[in-house]
Design an enzyme around this catalytic site. Structure first.
Site, PDB file in Angstrom:
ATOM      1  N   GLY A  20       0.814  -1.215   0.000  1.00 46.12           N
ATOM      2  CA  GLY A  20       0.000   0.000   0.000  1.00 46.12           C
ATOM      3  C   GLY A  20       0.840   1.254   0.000  1.00 46.12           C
ATOM      4  O   GLY A  20       0.529   2.231   0.671  1.00 46.12           O
ATOM      5  N   ALA A  21       1.904   1.258  -0.824  1.00 47.58           N
ATOM      6  CA  ALA A  21       2.876   2.353  -0.774  1.00 47.58           C
ATOM      7  C   ALA A  21       2.498   3.551  -1.621  1.00 47.58           C
ATOM      8  O   ALA A  21       3.242   4.529  -1.664  1.00 47.58           O
ATOM      9  CB  ALA A  21       4.252   1.838  -1.216  1.00 47.58           C
ATOM     10  N   ASN A  22       1.350   3.515  -2.282  1.00 50.29           N
ATOM     11  CA  ASN A  22       1.000   4.619  -3.169  1.00 50.29           C
ATOM     12  C   ASN A  22       0.227   5.739  -2.498  1.00 50.29           C
ATOM     13  O   ASN A  22      -0.013   6.782  -3.100  1.00 50.29           O
ATOM     14  CB  ASN A  22       0.199   4.102  -4.375  1.00 50.29           C
ATOM     15  CG  ASN A  22      -1.109   3.460  -3.964  1.00 50.29           C
ATOM     16  OD1 ASN A  22      -1.104   2.335  -3.478  1.00 50.29           O
ATOM     17  ND2 ASN A  22      -2.225   4.157  -4.131  1.00 50.29           N
ATOM     18  N   GLY A  24      -1.221   7.554   1.640  1.00 51.81           N
ATOM     19  CA  GLY A  24      -1.333   7.530   3.090  1.00 51.81           C
ATOM     20  C   GLY A  24      -0.049   7.169   3.810  1.00 51.81           C
ATOM     21  O   GLY A  24       1.046   7.644   3.508  1.00 51.81           O
ATOM     22  N   GLY A  26       1.615   4.394   3.831  1.00 56.26           N
ATOM     23  CA  GLY A  26       2.584   3.687   3.006  1.00 56.26           C
ATOM     24  C   GLY A  26       3.413   4.630   2.163  1.00 56.26           C
ATOM     25  O   GLY A  26       4.634   4.459   2.027  1.00 56.26           O
ATOM     26  N   SER A 148      -4.224  -0.940  14.334  1.00 61.29           N
ATOM     27  CA  SER A 148      -4.882   0.319  14.687  1.00 61.29           C
ATOM     28  C   SER A 148      -5.449   0.206  16.090  1.00 61.29           C
ATOM     29  O   SER A 148      -5.439  -0.869  16.696  1.00 61.29           O
ATOM     30  CB  SER A 148      -6.000   0.653  13.697  1.00 61.29           C
ATOM     31  OG  SER A 148      -7.205   0.006  14.055  1.00 61.29           O
ATOM     32  N   TYR A 173     -13.570  -5.283  11.017  1.00 64.22           N
ATOM     33  CA  TYR A 173     -12.341  -4.482  10.963  1.00 64.22           C
ATOM     34  C   TYR A 173     -11.528  -4.660  12.245  1.00 64.22           C
ATOM     35  O   TYR A 173     -10.310  -4.896  12.203  1.00 64.22           O
ATOM     36  CB  TYR A 173     -12.684  -3.014  10.760  1.00 64.22           C
ATOM     37  CG  TYR A 173     -11.480  -2.099  10.729  1.00 64.22           C
ATOM     38  CD1 TYR A 173     -10.551  -2.190   9.695  1.00 64.22           C
ATOM     39  CD2 TYR A 173     -11.268  -1.154  11.728  1.00 64.22           C
ATOM     40  CE1 TYR A 173      -9.432  -1.359   9.659  1.00 64.22           C
ATOM     41  CE2 TYR A 173     -10.158  -0.316  11.702  1.00 64.22           C
ATOM     42  CZ  TYR A 173      -9.244  -0.426  10.664  1.00 64.22           C
ATOM     43  OH  TYR A 173      -8.134   0.391  10.638  1.00 64.22           O
TER      44      TYR A 173
END
Length: 308
Positions: A20-22, A24, A26, A148, A173
Site C-alpha cells: 500500500g505504498a502509493n 497515506g 505507506g 490500529s 475491521y
C-alpha cells in the site's frame, strides 16, 4: 520522545518492501525510507497510481523506488509478488505490512475470504511467510505489521471468521486489526524460539488522515459516519505524522523485538512514537497459536506456501 524522520539511521544498501505504498501511511513510509537511502519496493494494486506515487517521491529519494504489482485481495498475486522479490532482488531487509481496508460492506476476496480478514491479515501473513527465508538471511531484518486502535475492541470469531452468519463491518475491521497484532507477536515468539535474529514488531498510527476514512464513508453512504469524522477532524494528524510509529518500529535501534508502537498523546490518538499497550486479547499465547494454525490451514487450502 520526539522521534522524527531525521532520526532514521542511514538505510543505504537495504531493501524495504511496503504494501500500500502509493498513498497515506505507506506513501509517507516510502518517502522516509527512500530519503534515508533504502531501495523501496512499492507494492501497489494499481500500477497507474503506484507510478504516480513513485514519480512524486523521486525528487527526494537517495535510494531506489521500484514498483511491485500486488493485489492483496488475490493470494495468487501475493505469491507472484513474493516470487518476483526472490528472483529479482534476492534479499529483503524490511517488510512493512502496511496496506489495509476499513469497514466496507461485506465483500469477498478472490479466494472467497471476507475482505478485511483476507486483506488485512491473511494476505500479509502469506506474504511474510513466503519472504521469511530472505529476511532471515539479512542481519537486522525486521517485519512491521500495522494495526490500529481498533484492536482494543476486537475479538477473533473463530466460529465465524468470515462473517458468513453475521457481518458487522466495524467488528470485522476490529477482528482484522487484532489479528495483525496477534500475528506480529506470534511471529516474534516463533523466531525467538528458533534462535533467529529477525525482529517482528507492530505499530499503529493513531488518528491519521488517509484515504481509509473517505473510502469507508463512500462505500457505506453513512451520514452519521461522515458527521462523526467531521466532528473528530481536529484530532486527526497528518499521514506523515501517523507513519512515524511504524517507521520507528522499522528503523530505530532501540525498538524492541515484539514491541508495539503508537502515538504518545490523547490515549494514543496523536503525537510522537512511543511504546504502547497491546490489546489484552493478543496477549494470550493459546489464542495466538490458534489463530496462526487456523490461518495456515486457510492458506494451505489455497495452495499458498506457508512453510516457515
Amino acid at each position: 520522545m520526539r522521534w522524527t524522520c531525521q532520526d532514521i539511521p542511514d538505510q543505504s544498501g537495504r531493501v524495504a518492501l511496503i504494501t500500500g505504498a502509493n498513498s497515506g501511511l505507506g506513501l509517507e513510509s516510502a518517502r522516509a525510507l527512500a530519503t534515508a537511502g533504502a531501495t523501496v519496493l512499492m507494492a501497489c494494486r494499481s500500477s497507474r497510481r503506484g507510478e504516480q506515487a513513485r514519480q512524486q517521491l523521486l525528487g527526494s529519494a537517495r535510494g531506489g523506488l521500484e514498483l511491485l504489482p500486488m493485489d492483496l485481495s488475490d493470494l495468487a498475486s501475493v505469491t507472484a509478488a513474493a516470487e518476483t522479490v526472490r528472483r529479482d532482488y534476492g534479499r529483503l531487509d524490511l517488510l512493512l505490512n502496511n496496506a489495509g481496508v476499513m469497514a466496507p460492506p461485506r465483500t469477498l476476496t478472490r479466494q472467497g475470504f471476507e475482505l478485511q480478514f483476507g486483506v488485512n491479515h491473511l494476505a500479509h501473513m502469506a506474504l511474510t511467510l513466503q519472504l521469511l527465508p530472505l529476511l532471515r538471511s539479512q542481519p537486522g531484518a525486521r517485519v512491521v505489521t500495522v494495526t490500529s486502535g481498533a484492536q482494543y475492541f476486537g475479538r477473533i470469531g473463530f466460529d465465524d471468521l468470515q462473517g458468513e452468519r453475521r457481518y458487522d463491518r466495524w467488528a470485522a475491521y476490529s477482528q482484522s486489526k487484532l489479528a495483525n497484532v496477534m500475528f506480529a507477536l506470534e511471529l516474534q515468539e516463533r523466531e525467538a524460539a528458533a534462535g533467529g535474529g529477525l525482529r517482528s514488531l507492530a505499530a499503529h498510527p493513531g488518528l491519521a488522515r488517509t484515504n481509509l476514512q473517505p473510502t469507508s464513508i463512500a462505500s457505506h453512504g453513512s451520514r452519521i459516519e461522515a458527521l462523526a469524522y467531521r466532528l473528530m477532524d481536529p484530532l486527526f494528524q497528518s499521514a506523515a505524522q501517523g507513519a512515524l510509529p511504524q517507521l520507528y518500529a522499522a528503523t530505530a535501534p532501540e525498538a524492541e523485538p515484539g514491541g508495539h508502537y503508537g502515538p504518545d498523546q490523547l490515549g494514543g490518538m496523536r503525537g510522537w512514537p512511543t511504546s504502547c499497550r497491546i490489546a489484552p486479547a493478543a496477549l494470550d499465547p493459546a489464542q495466538r497459536q490458534r489463530l496462526w494454525q487456523r490461518s495456515e490451514e486457510l492458506l494451505q487450502l489455497q495452495n499458498v506456501p506457508v512453510a516457515a
